[in-house]
Design a protein around this motif. Structure first.
Motif, mmCIF file in Angstrom:
data_model
loop_
_atom_site.group_PDB
_atom_site.id
_atom_site.type_symbol
_atom_site.label_atom_id
_atom_site.label_comp_id
_atom_site.label_asym_id
_atom_site.label_seq_id
_atom_site.Cartn_x
_atom_site.Cartn_y
_atom_site.Cartn_z
ATOM 1 N N TRP A 196 51.018 63.017 -3.381
ATOM 2 C CA TRP A 196 52.482 62.316 -2.919
ATOM 3 C C TRP A 196 52.636 60.756 -3.349
ATOM 4 C CZ3 TRP A 196 49.784 65.375 0.674
ATOM 5 C CH2 TRP A 196 50.233 66.524 0.927
ATOM 6 N N GLY A 197 51.401 60.290 -4.100
ATOM 7 C CA GLY A 197 51.394 58.955 -4.581
ATOM 8 C C GLY A 197 50.899 57.944 -3.536
ATOM 9 N N GLU A 198 50.316 58.304 -2.290
ATOM 10 C CA GLU A 198 49.927 57.460 -1.227
ATOM 11 C C GLU A 198 48.461 57.297 -1.712
ATOM 12 O OE1 GLU A 198 52.695 59.572 2.081
ATOM 13 O OE2 GLU A 198 50.377 60.412 1.670
ATOM 14 N N PHE A 199 47.981 55.919 -1.391
ATOM 15 C CA PHE A 199 46.582 55.454 -1.646
ATOM 16 C C PHE A 199 45.722 56.039 -0.268
ATOM 17 C CE2 PHE A 199 48.045 52.452 -4.987
ATOM 18 C CZ PHE A 199 47.200 52.367 -5.610
ATOM 19 N N VAL A 200 44.916 56.719 -0.859
ATOM 20 C CA VAL A 200 43.853 57.209 0.446
ATOM 21 C C VAL A 200 42.790 56.391 0.261
ATOM 22 C CG1 VAL A 200 45.062 59.456 0.479
ATOM 23 C CG2 VAL A 200 43.152 58.953 -1.082
ATOM 24 N N ILE A 201 42.510 55.789 -0.830
ATOM 25 C CA ILE A 201 41.398 54.790 -0.958
ATOM 26 C C ILE A 201 42.112 53.462 -1.777
ATOM 27 C CG2 ILE A 201 39.199 54.415 -2.279
ATOM 28 C CD1 ILE A 201 38.508 57.418 -2.256
ATOM 29 N N GLU A 202 41.848 52.339 -1.086
ATOM 30 C CA GLU A 202 42.564 51.121 -1.475
ATOM 31 C C GLU A 202 42.275 50.661 -2.687
ATOM 32 O OE1 GLU A 202 41.776 47.714 0.673
ATOM 33 O OE2 GLU A 202 40.339 48.759 1.814
ATOM 34 N N PRO A 203 43.125 50.223 -3.343
ATOM 35 C CA PRO A 203 42.902 49.778 -4.772
ATOM 36 C C PRO A 203 42.263 48.369 -4.686
ATOM 37 C CG PRO A 203 45.221 49.349 -4.423
ATOM 38 C CD PRO A 203 44.828 50.021 -3.113
ATOM 39 N N LYS A 204 41.076 48.423 -4.837
ATOM 40 C CA LYS A 204 40.143 47.226 -4.780
ATOM 41 C C LYS A 204 38.827 47.188 -5.795
ATOM 42 C CE LYS A 204 37.155 48.451 -0.857
ATOM 43 N NZ LYS A 204 36.845 47.975 0.651
ATOM 44 N N TYR A 205 38.836 48.208 -6.511
ATOM 45 C CA TYR A 205 37.746 48.418 -7.376
ATOM 46 C C TYR A 205 37.946 48.119 -8.943
ATOM 47 C CZ TYR A 205 36.391 50.803 -3.338
ATOM 48 O OH TYR A 205 35.914 51.312 -1.825
ATOM 49 N N TYR A 206 36.984 47.644 -9.642
ATOM 50 C CA TYR A 206 37.414 47.211 -11.009
ATOM 51 C C TYR A 206 37.415 48.364 -11.846
ATOM 52 C CZ TYR A 206 36.353 44.673 -15.472
ATOM 53 O OH TYR A 206 36.312 44.051 -16.802
ATOM 54 N N GLN A 207 36.444 49.177 -11.822
ATOM 55 C CA GLN A 207 36.415 50.514 -12.507
ATOM 56 C C GLN A 207 36.075 51.568 -11.643
ATOM 57 O OE1 GLN A 207 33.527 49.090 -15.702
ATOM 58 N NE2 GLN A 207 35.303 49.864 -17.089
ATOM 59 N N PHE A 218 32.148 53.877 -8.830
ATOM 60 C CA PHE A 218 32.803 52.693 -8.603
ATOM 61 C C PHE A 218 31.919 51.853 -9.014
ATOM 62 C CE2 PHE A 218 30.404 52.676 -4.915
ATOM 63 C CZ PHE A 218 30.480 51.130 -4.626
ATOM 64 N N ARG A 219 32.841 50.546 -9.488
ATOM 65 C CA ARG A 219 31.988 49.360 -9.437
ATOM 66 C C ARG A 219 33.147 48.195 -9.277
ATOM 67 N NH1 ARG A 219 30.877 45.974 -14.699
ATOM 68 N NH2 ARG A 219 32.278 46.866 -16.300
ATOM 69 N N LEU A 220 32.456 47.276 -8.644
ATOM 70 C CA LEU A 220 33.315 45.920 -8.365
ATOM 71 C C LEU A 220 33.185 44.908 -9.709
ATOM 72 C CD1 LEU A 220 32.302 45.427 -4.681
ATOM 73 C CD2 LEU A 220 34.429 46.366 -5.192
ATOM 74 N N LYS A 221 34.282 44.064 -9.692
ATOM 75 C CA LYS A 221 33.933 42.943 -10.840
ATOM 76 C C LYS A 221 32.625 42.127 -10.318
ATOM 77 C CE LYS A 221 37.188 40.316 -13.931
ATOM 78 N NZ LYS A 221 38.335 40.058 -13.952
ATOM 79 N N THR A 222 32.517 41.710 -9.312
ATOM 80 C CA THR A 222 31.505 40.793 -8.686
ATOM 81 C C THR A 222 30.183 41.776 -8.566
ATOM 82 O OG1 THR A 222 32.989 39.506 -7.408
ATOM 83 C CG2 THR A 222 30.801 39.298 -6.920
ATOM 84 N N GLY A 223 29.381 41.372 -9.559
ATOM 85 C CA GLY A 223 27.865 41.999 -9.385
ATOM 86 C C GLY A 223 27.879 43.281 -10.513
ATOM 87 N N GLY A 224 29.007 43.945 -10.749
ATOM 88 C CA GLY A 224 28.989 44.900 -11.898
ATOM 89 C C GLY A 224 28.179 46.052 -11.885
ATOM 90 N N LYS A 225 27.502 46.445 -10.531
ATOM 91 C CA LYS A 225 26.686 47.607 -10.409
ATOM 92 C C LYS A 225 27.617 48.774 -10.015
ATOM 93 C CE LYS A 225 22.807 45.833 -11.615
ATOM 94 N NZ LYS A 225 21.884 46.487 -12.651
ATOM 95 N N ILE A 237 26.835 56.216 -2.153
ATOM 96 C CA ILE A 237 25.598 55.695 -2.934
ATOM 97 C C ILE A 237 25.935 54.277 -3.295
ATOM 98 C CG2 ILE A 237 24.033 56.300 -4.847
ATOM 99 C CD1 ILE A 237 24.942 59.182 -4.555
ATOM 100 N N LYS A 238 24.936 53.330 -2.710
ATOM 101 C CA LYS A 238 25.054 51.897 -2.933
ATOM 102 C C LYS A 238 25.068 51.821 -4.322
ATOM 103 C CE LYS A 238 22.453 47.676 -2.224
ATOM 104 N NZ LYS A 238 21.472 47.016 -1.550
ATOM 105 N N ASN A 239 25.959 50.722 -4.741
ATOM 106 C CA ASN A 239 26.300 50.024 -6.121
ATOM 107 C C ASN A 239 24.991 49.410 -6.588
ATOM 108 O OD1 ASN A 239 27.420 48.588 -4.185
ATOM 109 N ND2 ASN A 239 28.338 47.460 -5.700
#
Length: 313
Positions: A196-207, A218-225, A237-239
């Protein structure tokens, strides 16, 4: 299934096929070869003949093509004279080679095509379901696909009848996988939406990667792992990895410090990171390269086909 499946192997720049015991069923003899799909594999001989072989190494289809793809739902993407189409297992064109590109063969057998730089949808007999009027049209999953009407527009979601299911408001949406699709509102921060186009996991990830077996890279922009999320958006599972693949058969290939291995769904290495590359598991085995030599392993880390240069275990 595992008994009859054949695995592609490359030895001294020649391709052949082994079984799940590591024995050659088709000795290396091809210039290039793809994995078997629906009982057939695309190969190229050293005199540049192209076609599909069966598991008895019989050339059942010989085609003068530039590219032969894998079969899915009885169809395979092929390229003739720079144009793309789809053939069936008799070598007959179901989708004539008139298209600039074919994005995918969907699980339902429908085909996303590009004509005059616009995308549309055909059924598995080559009949038009959606006229090529879309700037972008993604792969369909469970009858839904992301689309963009015109360059510069936002993306929304339609069904195979062309009905708008989710209003265009996204910068980008990926095809659905396991009921969720990666999406971004700004092109920089990604999360996951439902049908339905609803975010169930918030958009905060770089990739991010698509969900597979309940986990998404997933990975965050900070750290990059890289790490993995579950359906709830929790870090399962930890990045901590340089790169990750998708989970298949309970394991995933990961890379750290330029070395690849395999982890389980708890993030624990089940096959140590000592390889140049590691592919996702398929039919019980994973393909790895060591010193540029191919090998296959099972999930217990036992060699099914061992590279000659490997001497670590």
């Amino acid at each position: 299934m595992l008994e009859s499946y054949l695995y592609t192997i490359k030895i001294d720049n020649e391709y052949g096929y082994i079984n799940n015991r590591g024995s050659f069923v088709i000795p290396p003899q091809y210039k290039s070869a793809r994995d078997f799909s629906e009982g057939l594999a695309a190969v190229r001989t050293f005199d540049n003949k192209m076609g599909y072989i069966n598991t008895r190494n019989e050339m059942v289809l010989e085609l003068e093509a530039e590219y032969l793809g894998d079969f899915r739902c009885g169809l395979a993407i092929v390229i003739f004279a720079g144009k793309e189409g789809c053939i069936d297992k008799r070598g007959q064109f179901i989708v004539e080679p008139i298209y600039e590109s074919i994005y995918d063969i969907n699980p339902s057998g429908t085909v996303v095509v590009t004509l005059n730089q616009k995308q549309g949808l055909l059924d598995n007999s080559g009949e038009t379901l959606l006229n090529p009027v879309y700037d972008t049209l993604g792969a369909f999953s469970n009858g839904l696909a992301p689309m963009r009407r015109a360059p510069g527009d936002k993306e929304g979601i339609i069904n195979e009848s062309g009905e708008l299911i989710v209003e265009p408001r996204f910068n980008s949406i990926w095809p659905f996988s396991e009921g969720l699709a990666a999406a971004s509102l700004d092109g920089e921060n990604y999360g996951f939406i439902n049908q339905w186009g609803e975010f169930v996991i918030e958009p905060k990830y770089y990739q991010v990667l698509p969900f597979s077996e309940g986990l998404a890279g997933f990975r965050l922009k900070t750290g990059g792992k890289w790490g993995y999320l579950n359906y709830l958006g929790e870090v399962a599972i930890k990045n901590k990895f340089q790169n990750v693949g998708q989970f298949h058969e309970g394991v995933a290939p990961v890379k750290d410090k330029d070395l690849a291995g395999y982890i389980n769904t708890k993030g624990k290495y089940i096959i140590d990171k000592v390889f140049l590359t590691a592919d996702e598991f398929k039919n019980g085995l994973g393909c790895v390269t060591y010193n540029y030599e191919w090998g296959y392993m099972d999930k217990q880390g036992r060699w099914i086909y061992k590279p000659d240069s490997f001497d670590l275990w």
